[in-house]
Write an enzyme that holds these catalytic residues in place. Structure first.
Site, PDB file in Angstrom:
ATOM      1  N   LYS A  13       0.850  -1.204   0.000  1.00 31.43           N
ATOM      2  CA  LYS A  13       0.000   0.000   0.000  1.00 31.43           C
ATOM      3  C   LYS A  13       0.880   1.247   0.000  1.00 31.43           C
ATOM      4  CE  LYS A  13      -3.926  -1.739   2.766  1.00 31.43           C
ATOM      5  NZ  LYS A  13      -4.672  -1.492   4.014  1.00 31.43           N
ATOM      6  N   ASP A  70      -8.360   1.155   4.510  1.00 26.90           N
ATOM      7  CA  ASP A  70      -8.881  -0.184   4.778  1.00 26.90           C
ATOM      8  C   ASP A  70      -9.477  -0.679   3.469  1.00 26.90           C
ATOM      9  OD1 ASP A  70      -9.106  -2.213   6.882  1.00 26.90           O
ATOM     10  OD2 ASP A  70     -11.214  -2.177   6.322  1.00 26.90           O
ATOM     11  N   SER A  71      -9.053  -1.833   3.059  1.00 21.46           N
ATOM     12  CA  SER A  71      -9.441  -2.288   1.728  1.00 21.46           C
ATOM     13  C   SER A  71      -9.635  -3.793   1.703  1.00 21.46           C
ATOM     14  CB  SER A  71      -8.376  -1.860   0.707  1.00 21.46           C
ATOM     15  OG  SER A  71      -7.072  -2.147   1.178  1.00 21.46           O
ATOM     16  N   PHE A 151      -0.167  -6.840  -5.814  1.00 16.16           N
ATOM     17  CA  PHE A 151      -0.013  -7.675  -4.619  1.00 16.16           C
ATOM     18  C   PHE A 151      -1.349  -8.358  -4.318  1.00 16.16           C
ATOM     19  CE2 PHE A 151      -2.204  -5.163  -1.286  1.00 16.16           C
ATOM     20  CZ  PHE A 151      -2.375  -3.955  -1.940  1.00 16.16           C
ATOM     21  N   GLY A 152      -1.335  -9.148  -3.254  1.00 12.31           N
ATOM     22  CA  GLY A 152      -2.571  -9.734  -2.741  1.00 12.31           C
ATOM     23  C   GLY A 152      -3.384 -10.465  -3.790  1.00 12.31           C
ATOM     24  N   TYR A 153      -4.612  -9.993  -4.005  1.00  8.87           N
ATOM     25  CA  TYR A 153      -5.546 -10.679  -4.904  1.00  8.87           C
ATOM     26  C   TYR A 153      -5.488 -10.165  -6.347  1.00  8.87           C
ATOM     27  CZ  TYR A 153      -7.327 -12.208  -0.388  1.00  8.87           C
ATOM     28  OH  TYR A 153      -7.421 -12.750   0.869  1.00  8.87           O
ATOM     29  N   HIS A 179      -9.424   0.878  -6.828  1.00  9.94           N
ATOM     30  CA  HIS A 179     -10.174   1.325  -5.653  1.00  9.94           C
ATOM     31  C   HIS A 179      -9.358   2.333  -4.837  1.00  9.94           C
ATOM     32  CE1 HIS A 179      -7.554  -1.987  -4.921  1.00  9.94           C
ATOM     33  NE2 HIS A 179      -7.866  -2.185  -3.664  1.00  9.94           N
ATOM     34  N   ARG A 180      -8.059   2.052  -4.689  1.00  6.90           N
ATOM     35  CA  ARG A 180      -7.192   2.939  -3.900  1.00  6.90           C
ATOM     36  C   ARG A 180      -6.986   4.263  -4.633  1.00  6.90           C
ATOM     37  NH1 ARG A 180      -4.087  -0.718  -2.957  1.00  6.90           N
ATOM     38  NH2 ARG A 180      -5.171  -1.215  -1.027  1.00  6.90           N
TER      39      ARG A 180
HETATM   40  P1  ITT Z   1      -2.829  -2.245   7.210  1.00  5.30           P
HETATM   41  O1  ITT Z   1      -4.018  -2.615   8.075  1.00  5.30           O
HETATM   42  O2  ITT Z   1      -1.572  -2.058   7.986  1.00  5.30           O
HETATM   43  O3  ITT Z   1      -3.137  -1.075   6.312  1.00  5.30           O
HETATM   44  P2  ITT Z   1      -3.456  -4.740   5.848  1.00  5.30           P
HETATM   45  O4  ITT Z   1      -2.832  -5.469   4.696  1.00  5.30           O
HETATM   46  O5  ITT Z   1      -3.763  -5.554   7.077  1.00  5.30           O
HETATM   47  O6  ITT Z   1      -2.519  -3.486   6.223  1.00  5.30           O
HETATM   48  P3  ITT Z   1      -6.280  -4.363   5.311  1.00  5.30           P
HETATM   49  O7  ITT Z   1      -6.763  -4.830   6.637  1.00  5.30           O
HETATM   50  O8  ITT Z   1      -6.920  -3.142   4.727  1.00  5.30           O
HETATM   51  O9  ITT Z   1      -4.738  -4.018   5.346  1.00  5.30           O
HETATM   52  O10 ITT Z   1      -6.391  -5.581   4.301  1.00  5.30           O
HETATM   53  C1  ITT Z   1      -6.345  -5.335   2.948  1.00  5.30           C
HETATM   54  C2  ITT Z   1      -6.169  -6.651   2.211  1.00  5.30           C
HETATM   55  O11 ITT Z   1      -7.029  -6.660   1.061  1.00  5.30           O
HETATM   56  C3  ITT Z   1      -4.755  -6.772   1.677  1.00  5.30           C
HETATM   57  O12 ITT Z   1      -3.887  -7.368   2.619  1.00  5.30           O
HETATM   58  C4  ITT Z   1      -4.989  -7.617   0.418  1.00  5.30           C
HETATM   59  O13 ITT Z   1      -5.144  -8.970   0.764  1.00  5.30           O
HETATM   60  C5  ITT Z   1      -6.327  -7.107  -0.082  1.00  5.30           C
HETATM   61  N1  ITT Z   1      -6.156  -5.966  -0.990  1.00  5.30           N
HETATM   62  C6  ITT Z   1      -6.430  -4.660  -0.724  1.00  5.30           C
HETATM   63  N2  ITT Z   1      -6.086  -3.877  -1.765  1.00  5.30           N
HETATM   64  C7  ITT Z   1      -5.602  -4.692  -2.705  1.00  5.30           C
HETATM   65  C8  ITT Z   1      -5.075  -4.480  -3.985  1.00  5.30           C
HETATM   66  O14 ITT Z   1      -4.949  -3.253  -4.489  1.00  5.30           O
HETATM   67  N3  ITT Z   1      -4.673  -5.534  -4.689  1.00  5.30           N
HETATM   68  C9  ITT Z   1      -4.765  -6.772  -4.186  1.00  5.30           C
HETATM   69  N4  ITT Z   1      -5.213  -7.079  -2.972  1.00  5.30           N
HETATM   70  C10 ITT Z   1      -5.645  -6.040  -2.220  1.00  5.30           C
END
Ligand code: ITT
Length: 192
Positions: A13, A70-71, A151-153, A179-180
């Site tokens: 992020k 929060d995402s 990253f992530g999904y 979304h971000r």
């Molecule tokens: P912080 O709370 O420290 O910000 P976190 O990773 O725990 O970090 P979240 O609780 O908001 O944050 O969880 C967001 C999750 O959603 C993230 O870890 C990914 O699995 C997913 N995610 C969010 N934005 C994404 C993106 O742009 N691309 C892919 N996956 C995403």
């Protein structure tokens, strides 16, 4: 130089915020730049609640303007899951290849393959007032993981206008539709 403090410890992020904000002259700081650890309890039922909890927890310690993110991914065929539990889905330390494959498996035979990425940015100002900004991007769960950016999904999130997944395009291209990126654009509009 203007400074923005982001209440996140997620390096991906931070990177995305930097890519979007540095060209506008902002110096981006995050929880990763602090020596101290700030406890954040993310027990809200909505992205809005959790985003505010993150920004407020950090504001209470630093007393400066703070934004948070929060995402998560909401999958129609999974009744909106993993949603606010996206980071914790199947366990915080489980590899995303495994989480992503599990989602593919659950969606593969569904009629509705739709999914949304949601991001809520909360801005807590130095005077304690706050406002939330929501961005969403709509797409589909792909039938396989594709791409190594993001990253992530991102590898399973097929975005029809790009005809590929968000992990399979350059970061700045993702940021223009994500979304971000959309939530941040709303915040920036307010700041100007
Ligand atoms: P912080 O709370 O420290 O910000 P976190 O990773 O725990 O970090 P979240 O609780 O908001 O944050 O969880 C967001 C999750 O959603 C993230 O870890 C990914 O699995 C997913 N995610 C969010 N934005 C994404 C993106 O742009 N691309 C892919 N996956 C995403």
């Amino acid at each position: 130089m203007k400074e923005i403090f982001i209440a996140t410890s997620n390096l991906h992020k931070v990177e995305e915020f930097k890519e979007m904000l540095q060209p506008l002259g902002y110096n981006v700081k995050s929880l990763r730049d602090l020596d101290e650890t700030i406890e954040i309890i993310e027990d809200g039922a909505t992205f809005e609640e959790n985003a505010y909890k993150k920004a407020k927890s950090v504001y209470d310690v630093l007393n400066v303007d703070v934004i948070s993110d929060d995402s998560g991914l909401c999958v129609n065929a999974m009744d909106g899951a993993p949603g606010v539990y996206s980071a914790r889905f199947m366990g915080e330390d489980t590899a995303y290849d495994i989480k992503n494959q599990a989602i593919i498996d659950q969606v593969q035979n569904a009629d509705d393959k739709g999914a949304q990425f949601v991001c809520v940015i909360s801005h807590v100002k130095a005077d304690g007032s706050h406002k939330e900004y929501r961005g969403e991007v709509h797409g589909e769960i792909n039938d396989r993981m594709l791409g190594s950016n993001g990253f992530g999904y991102d590898p399973i999130f097929y975005y029809p206008p790009f005809a590929t997944t968000l992990a399979n395009v350059e970061p700045d291209k993702k940021n223009t539709v994500s979304h971000r990126g959309l939530a941040l654009a709303k915040l920036l509009e307010d700041l100007q």
